[in-house]
Design a protein around this motif. Structure first.
Motif, PDB file in Angstrom:
ATOM      1  N   PRO A 140       0.788  -1.234   0.000  1.00  0.00           N
ATOM      2  CA  PRO A 140       0.000   0.000   0.000  1.00  0.00           C
ATOM      3  C   PRO A 140       0.825   1.292   0.000  1.00  0.00           C
ATOM      4  O   PRO A 140       0.294   2.343  -0.385  1.00  0.00           O
ATOM      5  N   ASP A 141       2.094   1.252   0.393  1.00  0.00           N
ATOM      6  CA  ASP A 141       2.876   2.491   0.473  1.00  0.00           C
ATOM      7  C   ASP A 141       4.372   2.175   0.388  1.00  0.00           C
ATOM      8  O   ASP A 141       5.134   2.490   1.295  1.00  0.00           O
ATOM      9  N   LEU A 142       4.791   1.565  -0.704  1.00  0.00           N
ATOM     10  CA  LEU A 142       6.183   1.137  -0.838  1.00  0.00           C
ATOM     11  C   LEU A 142       7.065   2.340  -1.172  1.00  0.00           C
ATOM     12  O   LEU A 142       7.041   2.858  -2.281  1.00  0.00           O
ATOM     13  N   ARG A 143       7.813   2.790  -0.172  1.00  0.00           N
ATOM     14  CA  ARG A 143       8.745   3.903  -0.348  1.00  0.00           C
ATOM     15  C   ARG A 143       9.912   3.685   0.600  1.00  0.00           C
ATOM     16  O   ARG A 143       9.910   2.778   1.416  1.00  0.00           O
ATOM     17  N   ARG A 144      10.900   4.539   0.466  1.00  0.00           N
ATOM     18  CA  ARG A 144      12.106   4.434   1.292  1.00  0.00           C
ATOM     19  C   ARG A 144      11.753   4.453   2.778  1.00  0.00           C
ATOM     20  O   ARG A 144      10.782   5.093   3.191  1.00  0.00           O
ATOM     21  N   PHE A 145      12.571   3.757   3.549  1.00  0.00           N
ATOM     22  CA  PHE A 145      12.360   3.659   4.991  1.00  0.00           C
ATOM     23  C   PHE A 145      13.448   4.407   5.757  1.00  0.00           C
ATOM     24  O   PHE A 145      13.166   5.170   6.665  1.00  0.00           O
ATOM     25  N   TYR A 146      14.713   4.179   5.398  1.00  0.00           N
ATOM     26  CA  TYR A 146      15.844   4.830   6.057  1.00  0.00           C
ATOM     27  C   TYR A 146      16.497   5.898   5.179  1.00  0.00           C
ATOM     28  O   TYR A 146      16.873   6.952   5.651  1.00  0.00           O
ATOM     29  N   MET A 147      16.661   5.568   3.934  1.00  0.00           N
ATOM     30  CA  MET A 147      17.410   6.439   3.026  1.00  0.00           C
ATOM     31  C   MET A 147      16.483   7.506   2.445  1.00  0.00           C
ATOM     32  O   MET A 147      15.281   7.293   2.318  1.00  0.00           O
ATOM     33  N   PRO A 148      17.045   8.671   2.066  1.00  0.00           N
ATOM     34  CA  PRO A 148      16.207   9.700   1.444  1.00  0.00           C
ATOM     35  C   PRO A 148      15.666   9.219   0.096  1.00  0.00           C
ATOM     36  O   PRO A 148      16.286   8.387  -0.565  1.00  0.00           O
ATOM     37  N   GLU A 149      14.510   9.740  -0.275  1.00  0.00           N
ATOM     38  CA  GLU A 149      13.876   9.330  -1.537  1.00  0.00           C
ATOM     39  C   GLU A 149      14.783   9.591  -2.744  1.00  0.00           C
ATOM     40  O   GLU A 149      14.704   8.892  -3.735  1.00  0.00           O
ATOM     41  N   ASP A 150      15.657  10.581  -2.654  1.00  0.00           N
ATOM     42  CA  ASP A 150      16.531  10.912  -3.786  1.00  0.00           C
ATOM     43  C   ASP A 150      17.909  10.243  -3.669  1.00  0.00           C
ATOM     44  O   ASP A 150      18.859  10.692  -4.284  1.00  0.00           O
ATOM     45  N   PHE A 151      18.003   9.148  -2.929  1.00  0.00           N
ATOM     46  CA  PHE A 151      19.275   8.433  -2.781  1.00  0.00           C
ATOM     47  C   PHE A 151      19.502   7.626  -4.060  1.00  0.00           C
ATOM     48  O   PHE A 151      19.070   6.494  -4.192  1.00  0.00           O
ATOM     49  N   LYS A 152      20.166   8.278  -5.015  1.00  0.00           N
ATOM     50  CA  LYS A 152      20.366   7.694  -6.339  1.00  0.00           C
ATOM     51  C   LYS A 152      21.809   7.860  -6.755  1.00  0.00           C
ATOM     52  O   LYS A 152      22.519   8.732  -6.264  1.00  0.00           O
ATOM     53  N   ASP A 153      22.216   7.028  -7.701  1.00  0.00           N
ATOM     54  CA  ASP A 153      23.554   7.133  -8.267  1.00  0.00           C
ATOM     55  C   ASP A 153      23.632   8.459  -9.020  1.00  0.00           C
ATOM     56  O   ASP A 153      22.808   8.720  -9.899  1.00  0.00           O
ATOM     57  N   PRO A 154      24.620   9.309  -8.684  1.00  0.00           N
ATOM     58  CA  PRO A 154      24.701  10.614  -9.345  1.00  0.00           C
ATOM     59  C   PRO A 154      24.913  10.523 -10.853  1.00  0.00           C
ATOM     60  O   PRO A 154      24.499  11.403 -11.590  1.00  0.00           O
ATOM     61  N   GLU A 155      25.542   9.456 -11.329  1.00  0.00           N
ATOM     62  CA  GLU A 155      25.804   9.323 -12.769  1.00  0.00           C
ATOM     63  C   GLU A 155      24.625   8.731 -13.527  1.00  0.00           C
ATOM     64  O   GLU A 155      24.206   9.241 -14.550  1.00  0.00           O
ATOM     65  N   SER A 156      24.075   7.601 -13.021  1.00  0.00           N
ATOM     66  CA  SER A 156      23.019   6.911 -13.762  1.00  0.00           C
ATOM     67  C   SER A 156      21.614   7.334 -13.355  1.00  0.00           C
ATOM     68  O   SER A 156      20.664   7.120 -14.109  1.00  0.00           O
ATOM     69  N   GLY A 157      21.461   7.875 -12.147  1.00  0.00           N
ATOM     70  CA  GLY A 157      20.132   8.234 -11.665  1.00  0.00           C
ATOM     71  C   GLY A 157      19.351   7.056 -11.109  1.00  0.00           C
ATOM     72  O   GLY A 157      18.208   7.196 -10.685  1.00  0.00           O
TER      73      GLY A 157
END
Length: 177
Positions: A125-142
């Motif tokens: 029902p609400d699958l999203r990040r739990f510990y890490m920020p939502e924008d925790f992404k690889d800076p090169e690939s996204g």
């Protein structure tokens, strides 16, 4: 193997068919294909009193097994005072069905497993990040980053989050100025 485990094994064979079973340190485990995961969970809850989902996690077998991940569910029956694990193997791009309709506690456990391993729980029902920020992404690939995967760099990804400074490194930097 205790009597309850024998009864579970017998009933699972009748309803689902062949599964793998193991008993290690008094914890019984059933390995099932993801297509039978919900059916097995429903059977264990309704017929054997597994009223608590204690935890959900994953194991990353990068390069060691045919399917990369094993999703592991830890169940407990209060009436029988019995612990049980369910394992199911999935590949990197596969999803598993959510258990939130059977056990409300699956909500946060599945979110944590998604955040750390990137495993998608279909129907959550609400699958999203739990510990890490939502924008925790690889800076090169996204691409989203998941820190408990075996291919995640030990020192993190430069530019994704501020990394801790080690005292030795700080002393060296100070002396160079």
């Amino acid at each position: 193997m205790n009597e309850l485990a024998k009864n579970i094994e017998k009933r699972v064979k009748e309803i689902i068919g062949e599964c793998e079973y193991s008993d290690f340190r008094e914890q019984f485990s059933i390995t099932v294909g993801k297509e039978n995961l919900i059916k097995l969970a429903e059977l264990l809850k309704s017929e054997f009193g597994f009223d608590q989902l204690i935890d959900v996690t994953a194991v990353d077998y990068l390069g060691k097994r045919e399917k990369r991940f094993s999703v592991v569910y830890f169940l407990y029956s209060l009436s029988n005072k019995f612990k049980l694990r369910i394992n199911t193997a999935i590949d990197e791009k596969e999803t598993v069905p959510t258990m939130t309709k059977l056990w409300e506690s699956a909500d946060w456990y599945e979110r944590e497993t998604y955040d750390m391993f990137g495993i998608i729980f279909e129907g959550h029902p609400d699958l999203r990040r739990f510990y890490m920020p939502e924008d925790f992404k690889d800076p090169e690939s996204g691409e989203p980053l998941h820190p408990l995967r075996k291919d995640f760099p030990l020192m993190g990804i430069e530019g994704s989050l501020p990394l801790p400074k080690f005292p030795e490194k700080a002393a060296i930097e100070k002396n160079q100025k």
